[in-house]
Design an enzyme around this catalytic site. Structure first.
Site, PDB file in Angstrom:
ATOM      1  N   ASP A   9       0.855  -1.189   0.000  1.00 17.71           N
ATOM      2  CA  ASP A   9       0.000   0.000   0.000  1.00 17.71           C
ATOM      3  C   ASP A   9       0.895   1.244   0.000  1.00 17.71           C
ATOM      4  O   ASP A   9       1.664   1.468   0.938  1.00 17.71           O
ATOM      5  CB  ASP A   9      -0.868  -0.022   1.267  1.00 17.71           C
ATOM      6  CG  ASP A   9      -1.786   1.182   1.383  1.00 17.71           C
ATOM      7  OD1 ASP A   9      -2.684   1.149   2.219  1.00 17.71           O
ATOM      8  OD2 ASP A   9      -1.606   2.159   0.619  1.00 17.71           O
ATOM      9  N   ILE A  10       0.772   2.058  -1.032  1.00 23.55           N
ATOM     10  CA  ILE A  10       1.667   3.228  -1.183  1.00 23.55           C
ATOM     11  C   ILE A  10       1.550   4.168   0.018  1.00 23.55           C
ATOM     12  O   ILE A  10       2.523   4.847   0.365  1.00 23.55           O
ATOM     13  CB  ILE A  10       1.373   3.953  -2.507  1.00 23.55           C
ATOM     14  CG1 ILE A  10       2.525   4.875  -2.910  1.00 23.55           C
ATOM     15  CG2 ILE A  10       0.044   4.719  -2.449  1.00 23.55           C
ATOM     16  CD1 ILE A  10       2.428   5.402  -4.325  1.00 23.55           C
ATOM     17  N   GLY A  31      -9.663   3.284  -5.847  1.00 24.83           N
ATOM     18  CA  GLY A  31      -8.276   2.857  -6.085  1.00 24.83           C
ATOM     19  C   GLY A  31      -7.273   3.585  -5.214  1.00 24.83           C
ATOM     20  O   GLY A  31      -7.538   3.896  -4.056  1.00 24.83           O
ATOM     21  N   VAL A  32      -6.132   3.877  -5.825  1.00 19.86           N
ATOM     22  CA  VAL A  32      -5.064   4.526  -5.027  1.00 19.86           C
ATOM     23  C   VAL A  32      -5.485   5.941  -4.617  1.00 19.86           C
ATOM     24  O   VAL A  32      -5.139   6.423  -3.542  1.00 19.86           O
ATOM     25  CB  VAL A  32      -3.721   4.497  -5.803  1.00 19.86           C
ATOM     26  CG1 VAL A  32      -3.695   5.442  -6.981  1.00 19.86           C
ATOM     27  CG2 VAL A  32      -2.550   4.768  -4.869  1.00 19.86           C
ATOM     28  N   ASP A  33      -6.294   6.580  -5.452  1.00 21.97           N
ATOM     29  CA  ASP A  33      -6.819   7.923  -5.136  1.00 21.97           C
ATOM     30  C   ASP A  33      -7.616   7.870  -3.832  1.00 21.97           C
ATOM     31  O   ASP A  33      -7.433   8.666  -2.913  1.00 21.97           O
ATOM     32  CB  ASP A  33      -7.711   8.366  -6.304  1.00 21.97           C
ATOM     33  CG  ASP A  33      -7.990   9.860  -6.344  1.00 21.97           C
ATOM     34  OD1 ASP A  33      -8.764  10.283  -7.215  1.00 21.97           O
ATOM     35  OD2 ASP A  33      -7.427  10.596  -5.511  1.00 21.97           O
ATOM     36  N   SER A 116      -2.663   4.614 -14.243  1.00 19.46           N
ATOM     37  CA  SER A 116      -3.588   4.191 -15.323  1.00 19.46           C
ATOM     38  C   SER A 116      -3.803   2.690 -15.424  1.00 19.46           C
ATOM     39  O   SER A 116      -4.596   2.255 -16.274  1.00 19.46           O
ATOM     40  CB  SER A 116      -3.127   4.709 -16.699  1.00 19.46           C
ATOM     41  OG  SER A 116      -3.377   6.093 -16.801  1.00 19.46           O
ATOM     42  N   GLY A 118      -5.238   0.608 -13.392  1.00 16.56           N
ATOM     43  CA  GLY A 118      -6.422   0.069 -12.699  1.00 16.56           C
ATOM     44  C   GLY A 118      -7.684   0.436 -13.453  1.00 16.56           C
ATOM     45  O   GLY A 118      -7.926  -0.063 -14.557  1.00 16.56           O
ATOM     46  N   TYR A 120      -8.346   2.814 -15.210  1.00 15.20           N
ATOM     47  CA  TYR A 120      -8.130   3.357 -16.566  1.00 15.20           C
ATOM     48  C   TYR A 120      -7.648   2.303 -17.564  1.00 15.20           C
ATOM     49  O   TYR A 120      -7.408   2.598 -18.734  1.00 15.20           O
ATOM     50  CB  TYR A 120      -7.186   4.566 -16.515  1.00 15.20           C
ATOM     51  CG  TYR A 120      -7.854   5.843 -16.009  1.00 15.20           C
ATOM     52  CD1 TYR A 120      -9.205   5.854 -15.671  1.00 15.20           C
ATOM     53  CD2 TYR A 120      -7.142   7.017 -15.867  1.00 15.20           C
ATOM     54  CE1 TYR A 120      -9.812   7.008 -15.221  1.00 15.20           C
ATOM     55  CE2 TYR A 120      -7.746   8.184 -15.404  1.00 15.20           C
ATOM     56  CZ  TYR A 120      -9.088   8.170 -15.087  1.00 15.20           C
ATOM     57  OH  TYR A 120      -9.694   9.317 -14.631  1.00 15.20           O
TER      58      TYR A 120
END
Ligand code: APR
Length: 168
Positions: A9-10, A31-33, A116, A118, A120
């Protein structure tokens, strides 16, 4: 500049900058956002609301708020449309613009998600090759960047990134 591939996990990373794979509205998402907004806290959204969005391929800087990292650089990757709509150039611009913005704040360590790859739907192997090739481009004299971490959220993505890094 050292390049590492790391799986996890970033938001857990203690680096100067973590990069967010955002959308043009810059108001959060999944997602990561979603993970970054969750970890950074509500002040991030309030700050982003004053930024007026971000065009695809470009990058904007915010503080990290409750994250360990001092800064977040939000970049908007291309939505995959089959590869004939300039997606590769837009994705390369995400990495280039993010690195330049990181250098402008003298960041030494930076972690990228697989932008991009995921929602995208950018094909992972092609995206990983673009990321690595931009990272191999010469940096400006005096660049602050010492270490780049390419973060995978799955073991499959980790091996794709490792293969791209090894030039396989
Ligand atoms: N840490 C690291 N990587 C993550 C995390 C996380 N916590 N969560 C997801 N990922 C990975 C995904 O597995 C994928 O490989 O990040 C990569 C990018 O996927 P997305 O987050 O879906 O981003 P993207 O494909 O660029 O789509 C952006 O999705 O979340 C919305 O608001 C966002 O509209 C925007 C769109």
């Amino acid at each position: 500049m050292k390049i590492h591939v790391w799986q996890g996990d970033i938001t857990a990373l203690d680096v100067d900058v973590i990069v967010n794979a955002a959308n043009e509205k810059l108001l959060g998402g999944s997602g990561v956002d979603g993970a970054i907004h969750q970890a950074a806290g509500p002040d991030l959204l309030a700050y982003c609301q004053r930024l007026g969005g971000c065009p695809t391929g470009e990058a904007k800087l915010t503080p990290g708020f409750n994250l360990q990292s001092r800064f977040i650089i939000h970049t908007v990757g291309p939505l995959w449309k089959g590869g004939e709509a300039g997606e590769a150039e837009q994705l390369a611009s995400c990495y280039r613009n993010t690195l330049a913005l990181a250098e402008s704040i003298d960041a030494r360590t930076i972690a990228f998600p697989a932008i991009s790859c995921g929602a995208y739907e950018y094909p992972a192997e092609q995206a990983a090759c673009i990321a690595v090739s931009v990272l191999h481009e010469p940096r400006p004299e005096g660049s602050s960047i010492c270490e780049v971490i390419l973060v995978a959220y799955s073991s499959e993505m980790a091996s794709v990134l490792a293969d791209a890094k090894a030039g396989r």
